[in-house]
Design an enzyme around this catalytic site. Structure first.
Site, PDB file in Angstrom:
ATOM      1  N   HIS A 193       1.800 -31.634  18.854  1.00  0.00           N
ATOM      2  CA  HIS A 193       2.716 -32.775  18.870  1.00  0.00           C
ATOM      3  C   HIS A 193       4.166 -32.302  18.861  1.00  0.00           C
ATOM      4  CE1 HIS A 193       4.170 -36.829  18.055  1.00  0.00           C
ATOM      5  NE2 HIS A 193       4.810 -36.394  16.983  1.00  0.00           N
TER       6      HIS A 193
ATOM      7  N   ASP B 101       7.550 -36.441   8.173  1.00  0.00           N
ATOM      8  CA  ASP B 101       7.985 -37.024   9.440  1.00  0.00           C
ATOM      9  C   ASP B 101       9.513 -37.042   9.495  1.00  0.00           C
ATOM     10  OD1 ASP B 101       7.809 -38.193  11.899  1.00  0.00           O
ATOM     11  OD2 ASP B 101       7.080 -40.132  11.194  1.00  0.00           O
TER      12      ASP B 101
END
Length: 333
Positions: free
Chosen positions: A222, A153
Site C-alpha cells: 500500500h 495512518d
C-alpha cells in the site's frame, strides 16, 4: 509555490488544521430550489463555527466546506475552478471504486465529539428542506492514531510550508488561489479476514512495521503504490485526515478516507495505482480486505469566496426588483 506564509494567497479554509480526535463527515445533495438556502449557510459558516466553538477554545472546532462539480454551476455565478470535475469511477480486474452522489461536503473536526455533533446539528437545522443526506459518518481517533486494521495512518502527511505547497492552489488558477481539492471515500473492512492473517502478512500488504510504524521492504505494498513522483523525481504529497468509524453492534467497521490536494490529479493517480494496478502489481492488496462504497470529489473555495456567496442572491433580487420597476414605469407612461 504557495505556502502558509504566502501573502498572495486568499485566506484558505482550515484545511491545514492539526489532526483531531473526533470528526463528522456530512455529504449532501442540494434539492431543487434549495440553492439560496445553501448559499446563505455557506456564507455564514465561519460565523456559525465561531459561535458554537467560542466557549470551548480547547476543543479546536473547525469546519471545511466543499462543493461538488454538478452543484457548482447551480450555486456559483461565475467561473469554475480549473480542475473541478466529477469523481472518476475506477473498475479494476478485481476491485471497484464507485462514484457516488455529493454536492456538498462538510468536514467537521474537534478534540471532542460533542462539538462536532453540535456544529453538524446547527448546519443541518439551517439546511433542512433544502438538501438530502447522501452520507454521514462519525469518525474517531483509535488508540495511538491507528486505523481499525491496527496500523498508524497519516504518517507521510506534509507539514508547515510543505503542506501548504501540496494542498493550496497558487497562481496556476489565480481566481481560486488559496482553495483546494478534496476526495472522500468510505471503506468498509472485513476485519475477520484481516485478523486471520499473520502480523508479517499484514505488514507486507501495508508496507510498514505494525509495532514501530517504520517502512519495510515490501514490493507492491500500500505504501509503495501510494508513493507518487513528479517528472523531476520528487515525491508528490497530499494531506490525509482519515478517520476510523464503526459500530460493534452491527459489525460494520471502516476507514473514512479524505485527501486534500492542490490538484486532484495526484490523489487520482494514487487511486488508479490502488484499483487498476501499477507495473507487475494488479491492485493494492489492502483492497482484498477493504471495500470502497462511496467516492466524491469536491472543490474547497477560499474562506472569503464562501462569505461572498450570499451576495449573489442579493444582486439577483436587486436586479429583479429593478426589472419590475422598469416594467411598471412603462405601464404608467
Amino acid at each position: 509555490m504557495p505556502s502558509d506564509e504566502d501573502p498572495t494567497l486568499s485566506e484558505p479554509q482550515p484545511v491545514l488544521s492539526p489532526l483531531t480526535t473526533a470528526a463528522l463527515f456530512l455529504v449532501l445533495t442540494v434539492d431543487p430550489g434549495g440553492e439560496p438556502v445553501v448559499r446563505e449557510l455557506l456564507a455564514d459558516l465561519a460565523g456559525l463555527q465561531r459561535s458554537v466553538g467560542f466557549g470551548h477554545p480547547q476543543g479546536r472546532l473547525s469546519v471545511v466546506a466543499g462543493i461538488g462539480s454538478e452543484a457548482w454551476d447551480r450555486l456559483v455565478d461565475g467561473p469554475r475552478p480549473a480542475e473541478l470535475h466529477p469523481f472518476e469511477e475506477l473498475r479494476g480486474a478485481r476491485h471497484h471504486a464507485p462514484a457516488t452522489p455529493g454536492d456538498l461536503l462538510f468536514h467537521i473536526r474537534a478534540g471532542r465529539q460533542d462539538l462536532c455533533f453540535a456544529l453538524g446539528s446547527e448546519i443541518m437545522n439551517r439546511l433542512r428542506g433544502a438538501v438530502s443526506v447522501a452520507d454521514e459518518v462519525t469518525g474517531f481517533s483509535y488508540l495511538d492514531m491507528r486505523d481499525l486494521l491496527g496500523f498508524v495512518d497519516g504518517t507521510e502527511n506534509p507539514v508547515g510550508r510543505a503542506a501548504a505547497a501540496a494542498v493550496l492552489i497558487g497562481d496556476e488558477d489565480p481566481e481560486f488561489a488559496g482553495g483546494s481539492y478534496v476526495i472522500v471515500q468510505k471503506y468498509l473492512h472485513d476485519l475477520d479476514a484481516w485478523n486471520r492473517l499473520t502480523v508479517e502478512q499484514q505488514e507486507q500488504i501495508i508496507g510498514r512495521s505494525k509495532l514501530t510504524n517504520v517502512e519495510i521492504d515490501a514490493p507492491g505494498s500500500h505504501v509503495e503504490l501510494n508513493t507518487i513522483t513528479g517528472p523531476d523525481g520528487a515525491e508528490r504529497k497530499i494531506l490525509r485526515d482519515n478517520m476510523p468509524f464503526g459500530s460493534p453492534g452491527s459489525g460494520q467497521f471502516g476507514t473514512y478516507y479524505i485527501g486534500y490536494a492542490r490538484t486532484p490529479s495526484v490523489t487520482e493517480e494514487m487511486l488508479r495505482h490502488m484499483f487498476l494496478g501499477d507495473g507487475p502489481f494488479s491492485h493494492d492488496r489492502i483492497l482484498d480486505f477493504s471495500t470502497a462504497v462511496t467516492g466524491t470529489l469536491f472543490f474547497v473555495p477560499p474562506a472569503a469566496f464562501l462569505e461572498d456567496l450570499a451576495d449573489q442572491d442579493e444582486q439577483t433580487a436587486s436586479a429583479a426588483a429593478q426589472g419590475s420597476l422598469g416594467i411598471g414605469d412603462l405601464k404608467h407612461r
